[in-house]
Structures are given as C-alpha cells and as structure tokens.
Motif scaffolding. Structure first.
Motif, short mmCIF file in Angstrom:
data_model
loop_
_atom_site.label_atom_id
_atom_site.label_comp_id
_atom_site.label_asym_id
_atom_site.label_seq_id
_atom_site.Cartn_x
_atom_site.Cartn_y
_atom_site.Cartn_z
N PRO A 205 0.80 -1.23 0.00
CA PRO A 205 0.00 0.00 0.00
C PRO A 205 0.83 1.28 0.00
CG PRO A 205 -0.92 -1.59 1.53
CD PRO A 205 0.41 -2.14 1.10
N ALA A 206 1.98 1.26 0.69
CA ALA A 206 2.81 2.46 0.73
C ALA A 206 3.42 2.77 -0.62
CB ALA A 206 3.92 2.28 1.77
N LEU A 207 3.54 1.76 -1.48
CA LEU A 207 4.17 1.96 -2.79
C LEU A 207 3.17 2.30 -3.88
CD1 LEU A 207 6.67 -1.06 -2.71
CD2 LEU A 207 7.24 1.36 -2.42
N VAL A 208 2.03 1.61 -3.89
CA VAL A 208 1.09 1.76 -5.01
C VAL A 208 -0.30 2.21 -4.58
CG1 VAL A 208 2.31 0.05 -6.40
CG2 VAL A 208 0.45 -0.68 -4.89
N GLY A 209 -0.54 2.36 -3.30
CA GLY A 209 -1.86 2.75 -2.84
C GLY A 209 -2.73 1.53 -2.58
N ARG A 210 -3.66 1.67 -1.65
CA ARG A 210 -4.48 0.53 -1.25
C ARG A 210 -5.43 0.08 -2.36
NH1 ARG A 210 -3.98 -0.84 3.90
NH2 ARG A 210 -2.97 0.63 5.34
N GLU A 211 -5.93 1.03 -3.14
CA GLU A 211 -6.91 0.66 -4.17
C GLU A 211 -6.26 -0.23 -5.22
OE1 GLU A 211 -8.77 4.07 -5.83
OE2 GLU A 211 -9.75 4.66 -3.96
N PHE A 212 -5.06 0.14 -5.68
CA PHE A 212 -4.40 -0.65 -6.71
C PHE A 212 -3.93 -2.00 -6.13
CE2 PHE A 212 -0.61 -1.59 -9.47
CZ PHE A 212 -1.33 -1.82 -10.62
N ALA A 213 -3.44 -1.98 -4.90
CA ALA A 213 -2.94 -3.21 -4.29
C ALA A 213 -4.04 -4.23 -4.09
CB ALA A 213 -2.26 -2.89 -2.96
N LYS A 214 -5.30 -3.76 -3.88
CA LYS A 214 -6.41 -4.68 -3.63
C LYS A 214 -7.41 -4.71 -4.78
CE LYS A 214 -6.22 -4.52 1.42
NZ LYS A 214 -6.97 -4.32 2.67
N ALA A 215 -6.94 -4.34 -5.98
CA ALA A 215 -7.82 -4.36 -7.15
C ALA A 215 -8.29 -5.79 -7.41
CB ALA A 215 -7.08 -3.82 -8.37
N PRO A 216 -9.54 -5.96 -7.86
CA PRO A 216 -10.04 -7.32 -8.11
C PRO A 216 -9.28 -7.99 -9.25
CG PRO A 216 -11.56 -5.67 -8.96
CD PRO A 216 -10.54 -4.94 -8.16
#
Length: 661
Positions: A205-216
C-alpha cells in the motif's frame, strides 16, 4: 603535415560558416512565407501544408511562425553570425528577457547552444523571482524530484524481494516434483515463503496505494497464453501469505490424499518480470499487441501466423465499387466490417463474388454507420471525377465530391487508420487549397496524414496507372508507416499479359501482335454514370493505345479469330480489361456491358490496394512482409459457398443430432 591539416580544417570551417549563413537566411524566408500564406489561407491549412507537403516537422511549424515575428527585427545579425536553425527556432519560443540576453551573447561572438537557452531561462527566472520577492518554486521541484527518486528506489527494492520469492517458490515447486508431498516434507520452506509473501503484501500500500494493491483479479480463463496482471500478482502473494499454496489430489488405489504445490504460483509471480510461460515469438507478439504494445519488425521474417478471425484488423470500405480495393485489403489481412456502394450493379458484383462480405447498397451521404465505431481502417475510393481533368477539376465545388462525407465518418467512427484513393488530379495545383483543407480537417481530428502518388506498374500491373492515396493515422502510429516502394522487377507488357486471351480463338498472328504490344497500357478510364458508351481513352491517351497495337474505340465481344490480318489492332474484351486491372479470372461483373466496363475501369487494382494495405497493416500490427514475394502469389481465391443442398443437409444433420441428444 600539420600545416596541411590546418588548412583543411580552416576550409571546412569557412565552408560550414557559409552554409550556416545560408540556412539562417532560408529559415527566416520560411517564416516570411508563412505570413504571406496566412494572409489568404487559414492557420490550420497552412500548418497542414508545411507539415504534410513541405516535410517540416509539426513541432517546428509554430516555431517558424514565431521566428519571423519575434526575431525579425534582428534577423541580419542572426544571419551574419550564422546562428544554427535549431537555436533560432528554440530562441523564438523564449520570452523577451531570454531573447535579449541571448542576442547580447551572440553579438559578443558566442556560439550559442540550444541547451544553454534552457539554463539561461532558469537562471533569469530565479533573478526575476528574487527581485519580485516571489516564492522560490525550485524548492518544490527539488522536493518532488527527491520524492520520485525515493519512490523509484522503494519499488526497485520491493521488486528485488519479489524476485527472491519467485525463485524460492520455484525451488519449492521443483522439490515437490522430486520428493513428493511438499506440505509434510518441507514445512520450513513453506513457512519462510509465507513470511516473505506477507512482508511484500504489507509493504504494497505504501508503494502503489491501497486501491491498486487490492484491485479485483480480472476474470480471465486460463489458457496457453498464460494471462497475467498486477492484481493477479498481488492476489497470489496474499494467498501465499495465508499458506494457500497447495492443490489437493485424492487417489483411490491406494486410498490417499496428496497436497501438491500449486504449479500456477510461479507463473503468476514471474509474469511481473515479463515471463509469460512461452518463448514462441508469434505468441509473444500477440500478447504484446493484446496489451496495447506493437513490436515492430524491420525485416520480413518467416511466413507470419495468420490472424485469428476475431483478432483481424477490421476495415469499413466506402465507395467500394466492384471490389478491386476490397480484394487487395482482404489479402493484406483486413476483415471487412462493411462495404458501402451506391451503384446497384457494383453492389451486386460484390455480393455475387463474396457472399460473406457485409455489402450495403446505399448512398453514403448522411448514412448512419455508428454501429461500426472503432473500426481499424476507413478506406475508400471516393468519387474522383471532381478532381480529374475530365471532371473539370471542380474539387469541393463538385456535387460528386464525397470527401466531406469521408471526414464525417472519421469524426464519428474514430478509425485507427484512414486510406482514401483518388486520381492524381487530387494533387493538381488547382486542387491544392481543397487538399490542404482535407489535411487540416484530419489534423484537427487528431490524425497525422500524408498524400502520395503510387504507380501500379511499379507493383507488377501491366498499366501506367498512377493514383493519389491519402493515408492517415491516429497520433502515435504514423512512425511505423512507410509507403510501399517499387518491387524492382519489370511489369509485364500488354502483349505478355494478354497473349493467351488474344490467341484463344485461334488468331495465328497473336504472337506477332504480342511483340507489337510491347509496352504498358495507359490508364483505363471508366468515367461516371454521365458517360455513355465504352472507350478506353481520352484524346491525349488514344495515340498511346495505338502505339501498343490496341484500338481504344469501344470493346470487342471476343478475341480475333483465324484469318484476321497480322497488322490488325484489336479492341479489348471486358475479360482483357479486367486482367489489365488485375482482377482474378473468376471474378464476374453484374450489370450491362456498359456497367461492367465502368466497374472494371474505375477500380483501384487489387495489387495496388494490397501494397498500400500491407504498409498500413505493418503500422497497425508491426508485422513486416516481403512485398515482392507476396505479389507473386494469387491475392484471392473464389469463396467456397456450400450449395443449397449442402446447406439443407447440414441443417438436417444438426437437427437430428440435437434430437438424439
């Protein structure tokens, strides 16, 4: 020896100084020409003219304009000092303070470089900010640069850790195949793998953001293409962190359960480093194309793998005529999404020869084709009479001019490429303004376009058929396009091309005629619906036909028979005309002889369309072809359409099969 070298260097310097002075003078003249042209034409039209027909790069067009306006007062000094054109163009885009300082530097004898202008602008801006008490924006820029470097370093470190996890997973997978049940025999390796994966997930999450890291994870079926995505990589790491790394296998004899390491894990993680599980070149290129990248081949390779029917680039053809252009584009690899033709006989010709093609017999004006939005290529031989000498070169003032309709379709459908074919009169001086308006309109729609003349005889056509072709692409594609060049082998003469047809009825002097017909045919002229009768030429080209022993006044019903004198200049049959136009033997034309003649003579010959179409295909897909070799093969074969009996038999077989099921 040193003295001699010194003299050579001095001569070189003096010669280059004279050349720089000349170049600087011509640069200002180009700017002056702009001012003169814009007094009569719009800015967009002149910009299109300079870019498309004067080969001045688009980014330089506006700079030439500014050159004459902002540097004109001191032009003699710039010319005298031989300032490089690249420096002049960059200088013209600077503000007054930078220009004034640069002018003082040049006057002092400095040889100014373009990169110095950027540094000069920065330092003058700092002085201005200090004098005005303004905020120092460089501090913000410095912080941003540091943040970018730190973020890049963080991503690089994360990827290095991921690579170690991929290698460790591969080792576990190999151990599984050699030793058996990994879960019971290598628990420590599994624990370490899970801990490393959990750490990577935590850092994400610190590198790419939570939304991108948990994308479906995209719902894509597994196949030989080994699809992958970053969400799939992240999902795999999360599963590994929870120790979900095994597939359960149950065996009946002996009754046992084995937990095998999931073989997909390594492939899913290795995708991040470009590995797709297959080293086949064609499949790798297809994957790149699916992802939006285009690998560009610079040399013809082995015969390329045919496009999958679903992946073939599509073409909408307008003013399709009897199908000459359609045959060439189809051979180049395009799949027809639609063919629009207003003439009923020509549309019937298309439907008869290619029943599978979606032919629409309709007037193009105002036609709604919105369902074809996003087609790859918009192509067509828009009516040429408005640009021809016979049509009085009325251009945009001719009611037959359909270029506005073509531009409307470009605006509505947004094709990736455009190809519009016309007579060479489109490039006549009398049509220059209308031509530039077309280029300007395409530029305003976001298309890079060029207009060139190609000659059919350079691609094996037994005819001096020169046509103007407009080719355009959405921005970001034109750099892959190059115009087809002559194949390097002489085209067959009319005598060589037509000997078998001319001797078909037993004319004993056909061989002698073939020797007299030892040249290329002039351009066949079909004309518009206004033209009555069949003749091959206008007054100027009539003599050219007679020189190759062909009577251009009308047509023959059949080839000459026995007893026809040796000095006879025969007329051509429709079959002979079709061969000169490169139509295949089996292609038949519907309508009266007058209509068939018009369809044949007005066509864009298949091999010419194929040459341009193959170049467009290369720009769209990156696939290179060996054009001379490709033109040695038949471009088209008859379409195999099942008979009515075969269709009924197939339907009955399917019905009975369904009943049995």
């Amino acid at each position: 020896m040193e003295v001699r070298h010194g003299r050579e260097l001095n001569e070189t310097r003096d010669r280059l100084e004279r050349w720089r002075v000349k170049q600087a003078r011509e640069a200002f003249r180009t700017g002056d020409q702009w001012s003169e042209l814009t007094a009569r034409l719009s800015v967009k039209e002149v910009s299109a003219f300079l870019a498309a027909e004067c080969q001045i790069p688009r980014r330089d067009v506006a700079r030439f304009v500014r050159l004459a306006k902002v540097l004109g007062a001191d032009r003699e000094l710039y010319i005298e000092k031989g300032v490089a054109v690249s420096v002049l163009l960059d200088l013209a885009g600077q503000d007054e303070a930078v220009r004034s300082e640069a002018l003082r530097m040049i006057r002092s004898g400095r040889s100014l470089q373009s990169k110095e202008l950027r540094a000069l602008k920065r330092d003058i801006s700092l002085e201005r900010a200090a004098a005005e008490g303004a905020l120092d924006r460089t501090r913000i820029r410095d912080l941003r640069n540091i943040a970018v470097r730190k973020a890049r370093a963080g991503v690089d470190a994360w990827l290095a850790s991921l690579e170690k996890v991929v290698n460790a997973a591969h080792d576990v997978s190999e151990f599984d195949m050699l030793k058996g049940n990994t879960l019971t025999m290598a628990p420590k390796k599994i624990d370490r793998l899970a801990i490393k994966a959990a750490k990577l997930v935590e850092e994400l999450p610190a590198l790419v953001g939570r939304e991108f890291a948990k994308a479906p994870v995209p719902d894509r079926p597994r196949s030989g293409k080994s699809p992958g995505s970053w969400p799939e990589v992240f999902a795999t790491l999360r599963a590994m962190a929870k120790r979900r790394m095994f597939i359960e296998h149950r065996y009946e004899r002996p009754e046992t359960t084995v937990m095998d390491f999931d073989p997909h894990i390594v492939a899913q993680l290795a995708w991040a480093f470009g590995y797709d599980g297959c080293t086949d070149g064609d499949k790798a290129r297809d994957r790149m194309r699916e992802a939006g990248s285009v690998p560009l081949a610079t040399q013809p390779g082995p015969e390329p793998t045919p496009f999958d029917r679903r992946n073939k680039p599509t073409v909408l053809e307008i003013c399709a005529g009897a199908g000459g252009q359609a045959l060439g584009l189809h051979a180049a690899g395009f799949s027809h999404a639609g063919l629009v033709e207003i003439d009923g006989d020509a549309a019937a010709t298309l439907k008869h020869n290619r029943p599978s093609w979606p032919v629409l017999n309709a007037d193009l004006r105002g036609l709604d084709l919105s369902h074809l939005k996003g087609v790859d290529l918009l192509a067509g031989g828009v009516p040429c009479q408005s640009f021809s000498a016979a049509g009085m070169r009325l251009g945009a003032n001719d009611e037959r001019d359909l270029f506005p309709e073509a531009l409307r379709l470009v605006r509505e459908l947004r094709p990736r490429a455009v190809m519009l074919e016309n007579v060479t009169g489109a490039l006549h001086v009398g049509n220059a303004v209308n031509r530039l308006r077309i280029l300007s309109a395409l530029a305003s729609l976001g298309y890079d376009a060029e207009w060139r003349v190609i000659d059919g005889s350079e691609f094996g056509l037994p005819q001096k058929r020169r046509r103007s072709v407009l080719v355009g692409f959405q921005q970001g594609i034109m750099h892959r396009f190059r115009w087809p060049v002559a194949i390097g082998t002489p085209a067959p003469t009319v005598g060589e091309a037509l000997f078998d047809l001319m001797s078909a009825n037993g004319w004993e002097h056909a061989g002698e005629w073939g020797e007299r017909a030892n040249g290329l045919a002039p351009t066949l002229i079909g004309g518009s619906q206004r033209k009555k009768g069949i003749d091959l030429a206008q007054e100027k080209s009539r003599q050219a036909w007679m020189k190759i022993a062909v009577n251009p006044n009308g047509r023959a019903l059949e080839a000459p028979g026995p007893g026809v004198p040796a000095d006879h200049n025969p007329k051509l049959t429709l079959e002979m005309m079709a061969r000169i136009q490169d139509f295949p033997e089996w292609w038949s034309f519907k309508g009266s002889p007058q209509q068939a003649f018009r369809q044949i003579a007005n066509a864009f010959p298949p091999r010419m369309a194929f040459a341009v179409g193959a170049s467009i295909m290369r720009a769209l897909t990156g696939r290179e072809i060996d054009l001379p070799a490709a033109l040695l093969k038949p471009l088209a074969e008859p379409e195999k359409v099942p008979s009515e009996f075969a269709r009924k038999f197939s339907m009955e077989a399917r019905r009975q099969s369904a009943q049995r099921e």
